[in-house]
Write a protein that holds these residues in place. Sequence first.
Motif, short mmCIF file in Angstrom:
data_model
loop_
_atom_site.label_atom_id
_atom_site.label_comp_id
_atom_site.label_asym_id
_atom_site.label_seq_id
_atom_site.Cartn_x
_atom_site.Cartn_y
_atom_site.Cartn_z
N LYS A 71 0.80 -1.28 0.00
CA LYS A 71 0.13 -0.20 0.04
C LYS A 71 0.85 1.06 0.09
O LYS A 71 0.40 2.17 -0.93
CB LYS A 71 -0.90 0.01 1.42
CG LYS A 71 -2.11 -1.21 0.97
CD LYS A 71 -3.03 -1.07 2.31
CE LYS A 71 -4.28 -1.67 2.10
NZ LYS A 71 -4.25 -3.14 1.49
N GLY A 74 2.31 1.94 -3.50
CA GLY A 74 1.20 2.70 -4.34
C GLY A 74 0.97 1.77 -5.65
O GLY A 74 1.60 0.77 -5.84
N THR A 75 0.36 2.37 -6.55
CA THR A 75 -0.12 1.75 -7.96
C THR A 75 1.26 1.66 -8.63
O THR A 75 1.83 2.79 -8.85
CB THR A 75 -1.32 2.57 -8.47
OG1 THR A 75 -2.19 2.42 -7.73
CG2 THR A 75 -1.68 1.68 -9.78
N ALA A 76 1.42 0.51 -9.25
CA ALA A 76 2.83 0.39 -10.15
C ALA A 76 2.23 -0.12 -11.57
O ALA A 76 1.52 -0.67 -11.42
CB ALA A 76 3.91 -0.26 -9.64
N ASP A 77 3.20 -0.07 -12.52
CA ASP A 77 3.01 -0.92 -13.56
C ASP A 77 3.49 -2.24 -13.58
O ASP A 77 2.74 -2.98 -14.22
CB ASP A 77 3.50 -0.10 -14.90
CG ASP A 77 3.36 1.53 -14.96
OD1 ASP A 77 2.31 1.62 -15.46
OD2 ASP A 77 4.06 2.29 -14.29
N GLU A 116 -2.58 -7.38 -3.63
CA GLU A 116 -2.46 -5.91 -3.39
C GLU A 116 -2.00 -5.07 -4.81
O GLU A 116 -2.92 -4.20 -5.04
CB GLU A 116 -1.44 -5.68 -2.46
CG GLU A 116 -1.72 -5.96 -1.12
CD GLU A 116 -3.40 -5.45 -0.67
OE1 GLU A 116 -3.63 -4.28 -1.10
OE2 GLU A 116 -3.88 -6.16 0.18
N PHE A 117 -0.97 -5.75 -5.49
CA PHE A 117 -0.64 -5.07 -6.92
C PHE A 117 -1.86 -5.24 -7.67
O PHE A 117 -2.30 -4.20 -8.53
CB PHE A 117 0.24 -5.77 -7.38
CG PHE A 117 0.72 -5.47 -8.92
CD1 PHE A 117 1.58 -4.25 -9.05
CD2 PHE A 117 0.26 -6.15 -10.08
CE1 PHE A 117 1.84 -4.08 -10.39
CE2 PHE A 117 0.48 -5.64 -11.22
CZ PHE A 117 1.20 -4.77 -11.55
N ARG A 119 -5.24 -5.65 -6.88
CA ARG A 119 -6.34 -4.70 -6.90
C ARG A 119 -6.17 -3.15 -7.18
O ARG A 119 -7.23 -2.45 -7.84
CB ARG A 119 -6.54 -4.76 -5.18
CG ARG A 119 -7.19 -6.09 -4.86
CD ARG A 119 -7.10 -6.05 -3.41
NE ARG A 119 -7.96 -7.16 -2.81
CZ ARG A 119 -7.85 -7.53 -1.60
NH1 ARG A 119 -7.35 -6.96 -0.67
NH2 ARG A 119 -8.51 -8.87 -1.11
N ALA A 120 -4.94 -2.71 -7.02
CA ALA A 120 -4.41 -1.27 -7.34
C ALA A 120 -4.54 -1.22 -8.99
O ALA A 120 -5.03 -0.13 -9.47
CB ALA A 120 -3.24 -0.90 -6.71
N ARG A 121 -3.95 -1.98 -9.83
CA ARG A 121 -4.11 -1.82 -10.99
C ARG A 121 -5.37 -1.89 -11.69
O ARG A 121 -5.65 -1.36 -12.55
CB ARG A 121 -3.03 -3.26 -11.86
CG ARG A 121 -1.80 -2.75 -11.77
CD ARG A 121 -0.99 -2.77 -13.21
NE ARG A 121 -1.80 -1.50 -13.80
CZ ARG A 121 -1.66 -0.27 -13.88
NH1 ARG A 121 -0.54 0.27 -13.23
NH2 ARG A 121 -2.43 0.46 -14.85
N ALA A 123 -8.11 -0.97 -10.25
CA ALA A 123 -8.66 0.30 -9.92
C ALA A 123 -8.20 1.32 -10.76
O ALA A 123 -9.03 2.41 -11.27
CB ALA A 123 -8.38 0.47 -8.57
N ALA A 124 -6.87 1.23 -11.39
CA ALA A 124 -6.33 2.13 -12.22
C ALA A 124 -6.86 2.02 -13.81
O ALA A 124 -6.22 2.60 -14.50
CB ALA A 124 -4.91 2.27 -12.11
#
Length: 243
Positions: A71, A74-77, A116-117, A119-121, A123-124
Amino acid sequence: MAQDFAGQTVIVTGAGKGIGRATTAMLAARGAAVVAIARTEADLSSLASATGCRTISADLLDSAAARAAMKEAGTADHLVNCAGTNVLESVIDMTEEGYEAVLGINLRAALICSQEFARARIAAGGGGSILNVTSIAGHRGFPNHLCYAASKAGLEGATRVLAKELGPHGIRVNAVAPGITLTELAAAAWSDPAKSEPMMVRTPMQRFCEVEDVASTIVMMISGDAAMVTGAVMPIDGGFLAV
């Protein structure tokens, strides 16, 4: 150029030493903003000085710490799950402590970081990739590697499930399975010819991997050069598994 990572962020776990460190350096040299996660502050400090990466200190054996680190990252590629450990125990001598350490870091932490990765991706808007570092120990039975083999074979099975479920979101998931790789620790462990020669005889390339051999393949697998590769396990073993 597909292997130019300018404008892209890559999270690398286990970045302090060995393959993770070499991968971080290689990605930074190709323009990536790298978020390096490792347990040892001194390793992270020297890595940041050498590469300009952002660092997060975390013990990934602690599930809550692993989630918190992701977390914070943060959001990564891209995500490279490189954190790993081993406790050399025979079948008869296996301990619960050894099992928990090896499976906790090599498998559970990789799954948590991937979750976690992803989920963030998602969402992005999706896209990106996950690369899991496994081992030829997941394919061949090496003595005293019971829990290690189980963790790496398990991570390869999970890689295929991740690829299946995350593919519709444009997220690729692959693994690399290195053979003996001459990190400082491994170089000492395999310096005894009685141990190394039987492995070398079965290795067509007649040498063991350097960390850069593995890092360069990782970089290729997460790059646009591998845009249609997902659910794959790539051996990096000089041909050991082929013969």
